[in-house]
Every structure is written in structure tokens, then in C-alpha cells.
Design a protein around this motif. Structure first.
Motif, PDB file in Angstrom:
ATOM      1  N   GLU A 162      33.647  56.437  44.280  1.00 41.06           N
ATOM      2  CA  GLU A 162      34.116  55.690  43.112  1.00 41.06           C
ATOM      3  C   GLU A 162      35.302  54.798  43.469  1.00 41.06           C
ATOM      4  O   GLU A 162      35.393  53.646  43.027  1.00 41.06           O
ATOM      5  N   GLU A 163      36.234  55.322  44.267  1.00 42.15           N
ATOM      6  CA  GLU A 163      37.380  54.521  44.693  1.00 42.15           C
ATOM      7  C   GLU A 163      36.932  53.343  45.562  1.00 42.15           C
ATOM      8  O   GLU A 163      37.427  52.221  45.395  1.00 42.15           O
ATOM      9  N   LEU A 164      36.012  53.599  46.456  1.00 38.27           N
ATOM     10  CA  LEU A 164      35.488  52.535  47.312  1.00 38.27           C
ATOM     11  C   LEU A 164      34.808  51.459  46.480  1.00 38.27           C
ATOM     12  O   LEU A 164      35.014  50.268  46.691  1.00 38.27           O
ATOM     13  N   ASP A 165      33.998  51.879  45.511  1.00 40.35           N
ATOM     14  CA  ASP A 165      33.315  50.934  44.640  1.00 40.35           C
ATOM     15  C   ASP A 165      34.323  50.060  43.901  1.00 40.35           C
ATOM     16  O   ASP A 165      34.143  48.833  43.802  1.00 40.35           O
ATOM     17  N   GLU A 166      35.393  50.651  43.410  1.00 39.70           N
ATOM     18  CA  GLU A 166      36.426  49.897  42.698  1.00 39.70           C
ATOM     19  C   GLU A 166      37.106  48.889  43.631  1.00 39.70           C
ATOM     20  O   GLU A 166      37.318  47.725  43.259  1.00 39.70           O
ATOM     21  N   ILE A 167      37.429  49.309  44.852  1.00 39.15           N
ATOM     22  CA  ILE A 167      38.061  48.415  45.829  1.00 39.15           C
ATOM     23  C   ILE A 167      37.137  47.244  46.139  1.00 39.15           C
ATOM     24  O   ILE A 167      37.563  46.080  46.174  1.00 39.15           O
ATOM     25  N   LEU A 168      35.860  47.536  46.357  1.00 38.42           N
ATOM     26  CA  LEU A 168      34.900  46.477  46.679  1.00 38.42           C
ATOM     27  C   LEU A 168      34.713  45.517  45.513  1.00 38.42           C
ATOM     28  O   LEU A 168      34.625  44.302  45.708  1.00 38.42           O
ATOM     29  N   GLU A 169      34.648  46.028  44.301  1.00 38.35           N
ATOM     30  CA  GLU A 169      34.502  45.171  43.119  1.00 38.35           C
ATOM     31  C   GLU A 169      35.688  44.230  42.982  1.00 38.35           C
ATOM     32  O   GLU A 169      35.523  43.041  42.712  1.00 38.35           O
ATOM     33  N   LYS A 170      36.898  44.747  43.194  1.00 36.81           N
ATOM     34  CA  LYS A 170      38.097  43.903  43.112  1.00 36.81           C
ATOM     35  C   LYS A 170      38.074  42.830  44.193  1.00 36.81           C
ATOM     36  O   LYS A 170      38.414  41.661  43.932  1.00 36.81           O
ATOM     37  N   THR A 171      37.675  43.219  45.388  1.00 33.54           N
ATOM     38  CA  THR A 171      37.627  42.258  46.498  1.00 33.54           C
ATOM     39  C   THR A 171      36.596  41.179  46.242  1.00 33.54           C
ATOM     40  O   THR A 171      36.855  39.978  46.454  1.00 33.54           O
ATOM     41  N   ILE A 172      35.416  41.550  45.769  1.00 34.19           N
ATOM     42  CA  ILE A 172      34.349  40.590  45.499  1.00 34.19           C
ATOM     43  C   ILE A 172      34.770  39.638  44.383  1.00 34.19           C
ATOM     44  O   ILE A 172      34.600  38.418  44.512  1.00 34.19           O
ATOM     45  N   SER A 173      35.339  40.173  43.311  1.00 29.45           N
ATOM     46  CA  SER A 173      35.740  39.314  42.198  1.00 29.45           C
ATOM     47  C   SER A 173      36.858  38.351  42.601  1.00 29.45           C
ATOM     48  O   SER A 173      36.943  37.231  42.102  1.00 29.45           O
ATOM     49  N   LYS A 174      37.697  38.758  43.523  1.00 29.50           N
ATOM     50  CA  LYS A 174      38.769  37.907  44.013  1.00 29.50           C
ATOM     51  C   LYS A 174      38.225  36.648  44.696  1.00 29.50           C
ATOM     52  O   LYS A 174      38.784  35.557  44.557  1.00 29.50           O
ATOM     53  N   TYR A 175      37.109  36.773  45.402  1.00 33.16           N
ATOM     54  CA  TYR A 175      36.560  35.648  46.153  1.00 33.16           C
ATOM     55  C   TYR A 175      35.429  34.930  45.417  1.00 33.16           C
ATOM     56  O   TYR A 175      34.937  33.921  45.898  1.00 33.16           O
ATOM     57  N   GLU A 176      35.032  35.408  44.244  1.00 35.57           N
ATOM     58  CA  GLU A 176      33.978  34.747  43.481  1.00 35.57           C
ATOM     59  C   GLU A 176      34.459  33.484  42.781  1.00 35.57           C
ATOM     60  O   GLU A 176      33.679  32.595  42.517  1.00 35.57           O
ATOM     61  N   SER A 177      35.749  33.413  42.491  1.00 37.26           N
ATOM     62  CA  SER A 177      36.234  32.254  41.743  1.00 37.26           C
ATOM     63  C   SER A 177      36.364  31.025  42.573  1.00 37.26           C
ATOM     64  O   SER A 177      36.567  30.894  43.657  1.00 37.26           O
TER      65      SER A 177
END
Length: 77
Positions: free
Chosen positions: A62-77
């Protein structure tokens, strides 16, 4: 074929190569390690040491998933 890794003192290299020269190229192939192998080995050794001495940081799925989601959303914009 199988692969093994040898570590030896530089002063016996000639003796080792002389012994190995008794084999044909079909029986034995000498493979030199590259810088990438050595760099990766050092990184893995350092990670293993952290695991052994208790300083490694572990994450739940769950922690890994949260870290990855934050990282992906950071570079999507």
C-alpha cells in the motif's frame, strides 16, 4: 556452460592463466567483468548490509502504491 567468479592476488594471475591455458576454447572461456557488473555488485552488497544491520527501509504494498501514484501524478502534468 557454467560460470564462476574468482578473486585472487595479482601476483598469481600468471600461474592461474597458465593452468587455464591447458583447456581448449570449447571447454573454457575467460570472461572479464565490466565496470557495470562491479558497480551493481557494490550497490547490492550495500543494500544487503543494510538489511543485515537493520537499517534498511521496507515498504508495504500500500505504501509503495501511494509513492508510485504520487510520482506518476507529478510527471503527468
Amino acid at each position: 556452460m557454467e560460470t564462476i567468479r574468482l578473486e585472487f592476488q595479482p601476483d598469481i594471475k600468471a600461474k592461474i592463466l597458465e593452468l587455464l591455458s591447458a583447456f581448449s576454447s570449447e571447454e573454457l572461456k575467460i570472461v572479464q567483468e565490466d565496470d557495470e557488473f562491479v558497480r551493481t555488485k557494490n550497490e547490492l552488497d550495500a543494500s544487503l548490509e543494510k538489511i543485515h544491520n537493520g537499517t534498511a527501509k521496507f515498504y508495504s504494498f500500500e505504501e509503495l502504491d501511494e509513492i508510485l501514484e504520487k510520482t506518476i501524478s507529478k510527471y503527468e502534468s
